[in-house]
Design a protein around this motif. Structure first.
Motif, short mmCIF file in Angstrom:
data_model
loop_
_atom_site.label_atom_id
_atom_site.label_comp_id
_atom_site.label_asym_id
_atom_site.label_seq_id
_atom_site.Cartn_x
_atom_site.Cartn_y
_atom_site.Cartn_z
N VAL A 154 0.97 -1.29 0.07
CA VAL A 154 -0.08 -0.11 0.00
C VAL A 154 0.78 1.27 0.13
O VAL A 154 1.66 1.51 0.69
CB VAL A 154 -0.98 0.09 1.14
N LEU A 155 0.53 2.13 -0.81
CA LEU A 155 1.57 3.37 -1.09
C LEU A 155 0.71 4.38 -0.19
O LEU A 155 -0.47 4.86 -0.54
CB LEU A 155 1.61 3.72 -2.60
N ASP A 156 1.16 4.83 0.63
CA ASP A 156 0.57 6.19 1.54
C ASP A 156 1.23 7.39 1.33
O ASP A 156 2.58 7.55 1.83
CB ASP A 156 0.91 5.50 2.90
N PHE A 157 0.87 8.18 0.42
CA PHE A 157 1.45 9.39 -0.04
C PHE A 157 1.59 10.59 1.22
O PHE A 157 1.97 11.62 1.00
CB PHE A 157 0.90 9.75 -1.38
N THR A 158 0.83 10.24 2.31
CA THR A 158 1.13 11.27 3.28
C THR A 158 2.43 10.98 4.27
O THR A 158 2.38 11.60 5.29
CB THR A 158 -0.14 11.05 4.23
N LYS A 159 2.94 9.91 3.82
CA LYS A 159 4.45 9.65 4.39
C LYS A 159 5.44 9.93 3.41
O LYS A 159 5.35 9.79 2.37
CB LYS A 159 4.19 8.21 4.89
N PRO A 160 6.59 10.25 4.18
CA PRO A 160 7.76 10.72 3.37
C PRO A 160 8.31 9.49 2.69
O PRO A 160 8.28 8.44 3.27
CB PRO A 160 8.75 11.26 4.05
N GLY A 161 8.92 9.56 1.54
CA GLY A 161 9.57 8.54 0.58
C GLY A 161 8.90 7.69 -0.12
O GLY A 161 9.06 6.85 -0.87
N THR A 162 7.40 8.02 -0.07
CA THR A 162 6.38 7.15 -1.03
C THR A 162 6.57 7.38 -2.27
O THR A 162 6.32 6.39 -3.05
CB THR A 162 5.10 7.47 -0.28
N GLU A 163 6.86 8.58 -2.74
CA GLU A 163 7.19 8.80 -4.05
C GLU A 163 7.87 7.99 -4.85
O GLU A 163 7.81 7.45 -6.01
CB GLU A 163 7.12 10.34 -4.31
N SER A 164 9.15 7.68 -4.06
CA SER A 164 10.32 6.93 -4.85
C SER A 164 9.76 5.53 -4.80
O SER A 164 10.01 4.86 -5.76
CB SER A 164 11.52 7.32 -3.83
N LYS A 165 9.07 4.95 -3.61
CA LYS A 165 8.40 3.83 -4.07
C LYS A 165 7.48 3.49 -5.26
O LYS A 165 7.41 2.38 -5.92
CB LYS A 165 7.72 3.55 -2.61
N PHE A 166 6.62 4.60 -5.54
CA PHE A 166 5.85 4.50 -6.39
C PHE A 166 6.60 4.67 -7.87
O PHE A 166 6.05 3.86 -8.66
CB PHE A 166 4.90 5.90 -6.51
N GLU A 167 7.69 5.45 -8.07
CA GLU A 167 8.45 5.38 -9.21
C GLU A 167 8.96 4.05 -9.42
O GLU A 167 9.21 3.48 -10.37
CB GLU A 167 9.36 6.30 -8.96
N GLU A 168 9.37 3.39 -8.17
CA GLU A 168 10.02 1.97 -8.38
C GLU A 168 8.89 0.98 -8.88
O GLU A 168 9.39 0.37 -9.77
CB GLU A 168 10.59 1.71 -6.96
N TYR A 169 7.92 0.99 -8.43
CA TYR A 169 6.80 0.34 -8.75
C TYR A 169 6.40 0.39 -10.35
O TYR A 169 5.93 -0.51 -10.95
CB TYR A 169 5.37 0.38 -7.91
N GLN A 170 6.57 1.79 -10.76
CA GLN A 170 6.28 2.12 -12.18
C GLN A 170 7.25 1.24 -13.11
O GLN A 170 6.97 1.04 -14.35
CB GLN A 170 6.19 3.52 -12.58
N LYS A 171 8.38 0.70 -12.77
CA LYS A 171 9.48 0.23 -13.29
C LYS A 171 9.32 -1.30 -13.25
O LYS A 171 10.13 -1.95 -13.85
CB LYS A 171 10.84 0.62 -13.02
N THR A 172 8.50 -1.85 -12.26
CA THR A 172 8.42 -3.23 -12.22
C THR A 172 7.42 -3.91 -12.99
O THR A 172 6.39 -4.14 -12.63
CB THR A 172 7.83 -3.38 -10.47
N ILE A 173 8.01 -4.03 -14.13
CA ILE A 173 7.29 -4.63 -15.39
C ILE A 173 8.09 -5.81 -15.80
O ILE A 173 9.25 -6.23 -15.74
CB ILE A 173 7.14 -3.30 -16.39
#
Length: 266
Positions: A28-47
């Motif tokens: 679960v990506l919680d954008f209210t917490k710091p560091g989530t944006e980088s985790k989101f970008e990582e998932y975008q590349k998990t293909i």
């Protein structure tokens, strides 16, 4: 006047970007917490980029229906669309026209709309949980919500070219070839303390049947389900833009996607 391009009745060999089958489901990506944006970008590349043949339905489009396959190509000419010069003009013409179109397919629609740019990854806009949460967010009146929850609830997308499609056509996955429980991976995102969204990543499976319409014109919109409260697995149909090497040097595609909830009394 729209001038159709030459039609190829075969299929296109290309690649599609699935969620990597060898990876665990996304957290679960919680954008209210710091560091989530980088985790989101990582998932975008998990293909997992895989070779796929996408079959042309032109001439066979009547074999696919919204009820059976989760999508349907329809004939819906809107002459006023040709005179549109701005995005506001397009909205003014298409929103009521699209509501009328969906009204012909599912009774008593409630209009909810948005635009979406080409996405070159296999995805669904909702999971079952995500669709129901979005529905409760859109319908804020408690009495209206309670009344509508007695109906069959559908989330319908209507994807329409604004010019004949060459570059980046839209592929749709035949729902009859999907095992929702195994193939669709929930991806929940907490946007703030009041709202979360959940879309579906999609894993590859043998037997997936991908289709598109060659030379799709503005009068040939694609209507497809992103939720159906009465369907097994909710019928949230995967889709993706794809690269057709014949048209990579063409101008960017022009299209609009309108979304709405529809309610059918049963």
């Amino acid at each position: 006047m729209t001038i159709p391009i030459a039609i190829d009745t075969g299929g296109v060999k290309t690649t599609l970007n699935y969620w990597d089958r060898h990876e665990a489901p996304p957290e679960v990506l919680d954008f209210t917490k710091p560091g989530t944006e980088s985790k989101f970008e990582e998932y975008q590349k998990t293909i997992e980029t895989l070779p796929i043949t996408i079959h042309n339905v032109r001439g066979k489009e009547d074999q696919y229906t919204l009820e059976k396959n989760g999508f349907q190509y329809v004939k819906d000419d809107i002459p006023a669309l040709e005179g549109c010069e701005t995005e506001d003009d397009v909205r003014e013409v298409l929103l009521p026209a699209t509501e009328e179109l969906v009204n012909a397919l599912a009774e008593d629609p409630s209009k909810r709309a948005d635009n979406r740019a080409p996405a070159h990854s296999v995805h669904t806009d909702f999971t079952r949980a995500g669709a129901l949460n979005q529905f409760k967010t859109v319908i804020r009146d408690p009495s209206e919500l309670a009344s509508l929850q007695k109906s069959r609830i559908l989330a319908i997308n209507v994807w329409r070219p604004l010019k004949t499609i060459k570059k980046d056509p839209l592929a749709i996955l035949n729902w009859a070839s999907v095992n929702a429980e195994q193939d669709i991976v929930p991806n929940r995102m907490i946007m703030n303390e009041h709202f979360w969204a959940e879309l579906g990543k999609v894993k590859y499976a043998d037997g997936h049947e991908w289709v598109y319409m060659e030379g799709q014109t503005p009068s040939e919109p694609l209507v497809f389900k992103q939720f159906d409260s009465k369907a097994e697995g909710s019928m949230t149909v995967p889709h993706s833009a794809f690269v057709d090497q014949r048209w990579v040097d063409e101008a960017a595609r022009e299209s609009i996607e309108i979304k709405m909830f529809a309610f059918v009394e049963e």
